[in-house]
Every structure is written in C-alpha cells, then in structure tokens.
Scaffold this active site. Sequence first.
Site: not given
Length: 418
Positions: A121, A116, A397, A164, A92, A305, A22-23
């Site tokens: 953030r 969040c 998500r 990141v 985000r 994570d 995903k990232n």
Amino acid sequence: MDKLIITGNKNLKGCINIHGSKNSALPIIVSSLLSNENLVLSNVPNVDDINNMITLLRGYRVKINKNNKSIIINSKNVKNISADYDIVRKMRASILILGPLLSRFGYSKISLPGGCAIGTRPIDIHLKGLSKLGVKFEIENGFVIAKTANNLSGNKIKLPFPSVGATENILMASVLAKGETVIQNAAKEPEISDLGNCLISMGSKIEGLGTNTIHIQGVTQLNKASHKVIPDRIVAGTFIILAVMLNNKLEIKNVITEHLESLTQVLKKMGANLTIFKRSILVSPSKKLKSHNVVTSPYPGFPTDLQAQLMSLMCIVNGTSQIKETVFENRFMHVPELNRLGANITLNKDKAFIEGNQTFKGAQVMASDLRASVSLVLAALCAEGDTIVNRVYHLDRGYEKIEVYLRELGAKIKREKF
Ligand code: EPZ
C-alpha cells in the site's frame, strides 16, 4: 478479540437496507478540513473506520457531533498537530488528511501508513501528484513531512495508475489551489464522484467527475453544506452474493444499482436469477449456477473489494472458475481459510483457480482483512455444522453489526465477546 459463531445451512428471507458507503464517507469527512463552516452529513455508516477517522480529526480539534447516522463537522478551530502512527496504522485512509491540511496550513506531518494484509500500500502516487501542486516532501523517522512555500497552485497531473486515494487526496488539495488543476487517468469510482459532489455543494468548481479526467478551478473559500452519503456498493454486493449462494429469495434495498453493474453482469452469466430495479435488487432462487472467469480492475471493472466474496460463491457452483487479481499484490489471504472450510482453491501468482461443487464444512477460521473476513462468513452460512470466525474486528471496520443484520434474515449467528 470478538469472534462469530455461525451455524450454516439456514434459509434466509426478507429484505435488507444497505447502509452508507464507508469509502465515500471517509474522504468526505476529511474534506471538512477545507472549510471553516459546518458540514452536515447524513447516511454515514456506523462502522469502526468512521469512528477512527472521527477520533483522528477530533485530535486535530475538529468539532464533530455524531448522532447515529448523521454528523455535523466544523473545522474552524483545527490545530495542525502530527497524526501518529497508531491511528494511521489502523486506518490507511488517514493519509487522505494530507491534501486538505496542506491546502489549509501549507504544512503537514503524518506517519507513513504501514502496509496491510493485502499489500504494501505505497503512497508514491499521492506524493508525486501533490508535489505537482507545489508541495515539498521529506521522509523522516517514518513520518512524511510536507511543506508548501506559498499557497498550492493548480497544475496538470497524470496519474500512473487510477489510484482511488491519490485521486481523492489531489482533488481535495486542488479545490482551494490557485488556478486550474487537471487530474488525468483519475479514478472513476462512485466514491470519488460522491466526494466531488459534496465539494461542489461546499462551493468548489469541479467538472469531469466519473470520467478519467477531472478539471478543478480553485476557489478562495468554501461554505456550509449538507450531503447524503451514497449507499455502500460493496456491502450491497456482499449480500447479493450471499443470497445467490444460499439460493434464497432476498431483496437488497437502498442501493444504486448502476454502481453494481459489473457484479450483476457476472452473476447473471453464472445463472443467478436477479431482478434489477433502480434502487433495489431482488435475488430469487436459480436452477443451476455455473463457473465463470473474472479479472478485477478499477471501476467500472469488477471491484477488487468483491473478489473474496465472489470466490466463496465460485466454490459451490458447477465447474472450475478463475479469478485474476490485478489491483492488489496479495489479496488472496482468504484462500487458505476457505480451503480449511472445504474449498479447493489453488493459487498461481495473481491467479486463483477455484474447483466448483465443493461442500463447505464448519471449522475454526481466522479473518485477515476486511473483505476476506466477510468471504469466510458467507462460506460459513452455507457450511454444514458450526464455524468460528476469529478476529472479527476486521469485519467491524466496514460492516455495521453484521450478525444483527444476518439474524434478522434468519441466520443462526452470534458474537462472542473476548
Ligand atoms: C481504496 O483504497 C479503498 N479504500 C479500498 O477498499 C479499495 O480496495 C481500493 O481503493 C481499490 O478500489 C478506501 O477507499 C478507504 P488505490 P486505496 O490507491 O485508495 C497501488 C476496503 O476493503 N498504489 O486505488 O488505498 C496500491 O498499492 C478497502 O474497503 C500505489 O502503488 O486504493 C494498490 O495496489 C481495501 N501507489 C493499487 O494502487 C499509491 O500511491 C490500488 O490502490 C497508491 C496506490
């Protein structure tokens, strides 16, 4: 809001194929804004964050054809509207469109992303870095209004922290800038290298990916390209930790094992029985698992994570473990919920102290953010009795149909739609 009902203590077996990252896919999809030509992506995960990003870009008149895990994107007719709070609030990563839109139009208006569950953030590192490329910013009524008088021009940018998102935003903004850009103290996550490799396949000139100094020579245009997204190392790590927790034999396939070195080293020190191949990891039952102390840090350190997932494992091994969270200021939202499941975890500022040898017992729990939610699922799968995990939209998500994957491995889990 959907919930998951899980009956714990079922043995799992078999193998699981890890879906695309995903990232990695998020910034790569956004990078299509830099080109008028087709960008063809494969191995794109079918998760809500990706679908939200596609909706956002379609709002900018980007043409996107999605067929299961492949998408064809064309930004030739993109219109520079302003991204509204509702979509940005949900995801985000929307802030990543700032760099490419500035590079293309010299102007962008985007809602400030809210905080969040895991922290405020902020985006100060993004804005300071982009301003070094010639961007002027105003903050008005919760929007960022960004303008450049002429084209972006390359510069030397030293990040105060290897963010990141900021590295990705600046990298994308610099590929069409005039001259050379050097990003110092850049993030080194595999997702940054995957984005950079995709940009290179589109015709960008980038060196130093995976190191803390990235050199970009601006080019005048990008060409059509196709790219396969790397496997999701966090999803892979989640299932590896689950297999260790259940003491089951599970094969985790379609991973890039070097991306998981910080996790596998910790698990081996805790006594896990791992056989590591180039593209897969076999988890076998181990005799005794013992406690360990971990500090999260940017790649190649232990990933924030996977912090919540590792904490679930630490609750059931021998001895007391400690986790120090150094990346986000509030990433212990899973602790009170794990304690409701029978854990004994205490917090002191950025440190969590986890008593081992606990037995998880089923209860009603609440998901709060993406990775906290999955740590509750891991605990529930090891618990005595039934657990109900509420607000499963957090999980959706970043994890494809997690209950389907788990059921195929033998778990007793069902989703109740609300
Ligand atoms: C990315 O978020 C990931 N998200 C996060 O994954 C991941 O946890 C994080 O990197 C760290 O690895 C995506 O890639 C979409 P950062 P990002 O900028 O880019 C502070 C998940 O579960 N900071 O490296 O937002 C920030 O507050 C998500 O998949 C500033 O202060 O992370 C945080 O404390 C969660 N100013 C730290 O840096 C800035 O301008 C790391 O943030 C930017 C960040």
